[in-house]
Design an enzyme around this catalytic site. Structure first.
Site, PDB file in Angstrom:
ATOM      1  N   ASP A  36       0.826  -1.144   0.125  1.00 11.79           N
ATOM      2  CA  ASP A  36      -0.175   0.120  -0.016  1.00 11.79           C
ATOM      3  C   ASP A  36       1.089   1.340  -0.005  1.00 11.79           C
ATOM      4  O   ASP A  36       0.477   2.507   0.087  1.00 11.79           O
ATOM      5  CB  ASP A  36      -0.984   0.010   1.099  1.00 11.79           C
ATOM      6  CG  ASP A  36      -2.143   0.993   1.232  1.00 11.79           C
ATOM      7  OD1 ASP A  36      -2.505   1.245   0.138  1.00 11.79           O
ATOM      8  OD2 ASP A  36      -2.366   1.720   2.035  1.00 11.79           O
ATOM      9  N   SER A  67      -7.024   5.378   0.095  1.00 10.76           N
ATOM     10  CA  SER A  67      -7.223   4.135  -0.708  1.00 10.76           C
ATOM     11  C   SER A  67      -8.612   3.908  -0.554  1.00 10.76           C
ATOM     12  O   SER A  67      -9.190   4.072   0.230  1.00 10.76           O
ATOM     13  CB  SER A  67      -6.368   2.930  -0.125  1.00 10.76           C
ATOM     14  OG  SER A  67      -5.138   3.509   0.008  1.00 10.76           O
ATOM     15  N   GLN A  69      -4.739  -0.951  -7.302  1.00  7.34           N
ATOM     16  CA  GLN A  69      -5.831  -0.168  -6.369  1.00  7.34           C
ATOM     17  C   GLN A  69      -6.219   0.908  -7.058  1.00  7.34           C
ATOM     18  O   GLN A  69      -5.680   1.553  -8.141  1.00  7.34           O
ATOM     19  CB  GLN A  69      -4.568   0.203  -5.344  1.00  7.34           C
ATOM     20  CG  GLN A  69      -5.438   1.083  -4.144  1.00  7.34           C
ATOM     21  CD  GLN A  69      -4.331   1.595  -3.222  1.00  7.34           C
ATOM     22  OE1 GLN A  69      -3.753   2.802  -3.428  1.00  7.34           O
ATOM     23  NE2 GLN A  69      -3.988   0.741  -2.294  1.00  7.34           N
TER      24      GLN A  69
END
Length: 289
Positions: free
Chosen positions: A204, A228, A278
């Site tokens: 991430d 996110s 993502q």
């Protein structure tokens, strides 16, 4: 704890409360919300606790539903969706203040042989040819926004060596591609499930950056609201995390205040370790009158 890697291992160590129920805590680092990689890693650990060791995670798909509160524990509730011969499926909900803040589906598989191929690792300078964290900070730390300066100066369990640093200092519109070498700053136990959780935690980091490049912005731009929204990861090959890995990412699209990015993680010797995708919120803040 003063050792960042020890603190990371502590963060990923969950307390079992009850059958299928676990509790995790956040490190006290002054963040206003829980780091997304932390909740991904902890949720994966919770799922792993309910799966036999012979099954290794091969993919996960997750949604960030609400900002996490770092001041209170996170409860992880595991739903044992399916236990098959070759594949096992788990769903994990992360709960705070009575509400789900995050939801993850993970699939595990018995190792088996099969057809193999992989993408080639991009040809980029080696980490030894690039500036270290300390050298990078000395070069331009005073020119960075305060939030980014604080991030670089904080002890972290990972070291990063970006191949190109132009996006830190310019508002020029750049190609939506990024290559970053990453490694753990300490020894990681010989434990494949834990290594997968650490890799998920790290996945991430830096991923949304590339979506800002074509717009002459960065994730530290105070005019951008970024977070996110979802995260997917596929684990292809084991890696002991003892050496540098190349995290390469690109952003093929942004639309509707959402930026989409894809990433691949390679070992130093070119093994394709994992793939990531993502979508993140990338909203330009409206100036207040």
């Amino acid at each position: 704890m003063s050792d960042p890697i020890a603190e990371l291992l502590h963060t990923l160590s969950l307390e079992r409360l009850e059958h299928n129920l676990y509790r995790g805590n956040s490190p006290k680092v002054g963040w206003q919300r829980v780091f997304g990689g932390q909740v991904i890693g902890q949720a994966l650990v919770a799922a792993q606790q309910t799966v036999e060791e012979a099954y290794g995670v091969h993919s996960l798909h997750a949604y960030f539903l609400r900002p996490g509160d770092p001041a209170v524990p996170i409860i992880y509730q595991v739903d044992r969706i399916r236990d098959g011969r070759s594949f096992v499926t788990r769903r994990v909900n992360a709960i705070q203040h009575g509400h789900a803040i995050f939801s993850l589906m993970a699939s595990f598989q018995l190792e088996e042989d099969g057809l193999e191929h992989q993408a080639e690792m991009p040809d980029v300078p080696t980490p030894e040819e690039l500036d270290s964290d300390g050298e990078l900070m000395r070069g331009f730390i005073d020119k960075l926004p305060q939030a980014m300066k604080n991030w670089w100066e904080r002890p972290r369990p990972f070291e990063f060596r970006p191949v190109v640093t132009d996006h830190y200092l310019t508002r020029d519109r750049l190609e939506p591609v990024q290559h970053v070498w990453i490694r753990t700053l300490g020894e990681v136990p010989d434990d494949n499930p834990l290594r997968a959780a650490i890799l998920a935690y790290a996945s991430d980091m830096t991923l949304l950056d590339a979506a800002t490049f074509p717009h002459g912005r960065s994730v530290w731009d105070p005019q951008l609201q970024m977070a996110s929204l979802d995260h997917a990861m596929w684990f292809h090959r084991h890696n002991d995390l003892s050496d540098w890995m190349l995290y390469t990412s690109d952003s093929p699209s942004s639309m509707g205040s959402r930026g989409f990015t894809r990433g691949m993680i390679f070992s130093r010797d070119g093994q394709h370790v994992a793939s990531v995708a993502q979508e993140g919120l990338m909203r330009v803040r409206t100036p207040k009158n």
